[in-house]
Scaffold this motif. Sequence first.
Motif, PDB file in Angstrom:
ATOM      1  N   VAL A   1       0.904  -1.166  -0.030  1.00  0.00           N
ATOM      2  CA  VAL A   1       0.158  -0.004  -0.004  1.00  0.00           C
ATOM      3  C   VAL A   1       0.953   1.232   0.007  1.00  0.00           C
ATOM      4  O   VAL A   1       1.903   1.438   0.526  1.00  0.00           O
TER       5      VAL A   1
ATOM      6  N   SER B   1      -7.392   1.487   0.408  1.00  0.00           N
ATOM      7  CA  SER B   1      -6.197   1.837   0.077  1.00  0.00           C
ATOM      8  C   SER B   1      -6.014   3.016  -0.840  1.00  0.00           C
ATOM      9  O   SER B   1      -6.632   2.746  -1.945  1.00  0.00           O
TER      10      SER B   1
ATOM     11  N   ILE C   1      -2.080   0.603  -4.597  1.00  0.00           N
ATOM     12  CA  ILE C   1      -1.395  -0.565  -4.473  1.00  0.00           C
ATOM     13  C   ILE C   1      -0.388  -0.898  -5.378  1.00  0.00           C
ATOM     14  O   ILE C   1      -0.609  -0.653  -6.615  1.00  0.00           O
TER      15      ILE C   1
END
Length: 144
Positions: free
Chosen positions: A11, A27, A30
Motif C-alpha cells: 500500500v 487503500s 497498491i
Amino acid sequence: MPMPSTSPRDVVFPPGRQALYEKNRYSPAIRSNGFLFVSGQVGSRPDGSPEPDLQAQVRLAFDNLSAVLQAAGCTFDDVIDVTVFMVNPEAHFEAAWEVVGEYWGQAPHPTLTGIGVTWLYGFQFEIKVIAKLPVGAAGAAATR
C-alpha cells in the motif's frame, strides 16, 4: 490442504491523509507487478469534505492524485490508463476539461475512459489511474 500464505498488499499512502483512507476503509494505491493501481481521487479537502467550486474541485483531485503518485515515486508521465467519473457531464465537461489540460502533460496522452454518473458522494469529479512504476520503485516497501 491449506492455502499458501500471501504477502500483504504493498500500500502507498500520501502524507497527511492516512486517517481519511482508514476511516473509509480503502487503500489510496497498491503496487503490484510493476504497476501502481490508484483508487479514485476526488477534490476533497484535508477533512474529506468536497471542494464546492467545480474547477477548484478538479484541481484538488489532481493535486490529491499527484500526492499519491509522488508517494510511490511516480509522476503523471508514468500514468498509462485513466478513468474519469463526472456527475452531469453535459453541464460540467467543458469547465472540468479546461483544468485537466493544466495537469495532463504533452502527447502522447494516457488512455482514457470517461463515465457519466449520477452520484459521487457529494463530489462532481473523480479520477482513477494505473501507472507504470519507474525502475526501482516496483519493489519498494509500503510507506506509511
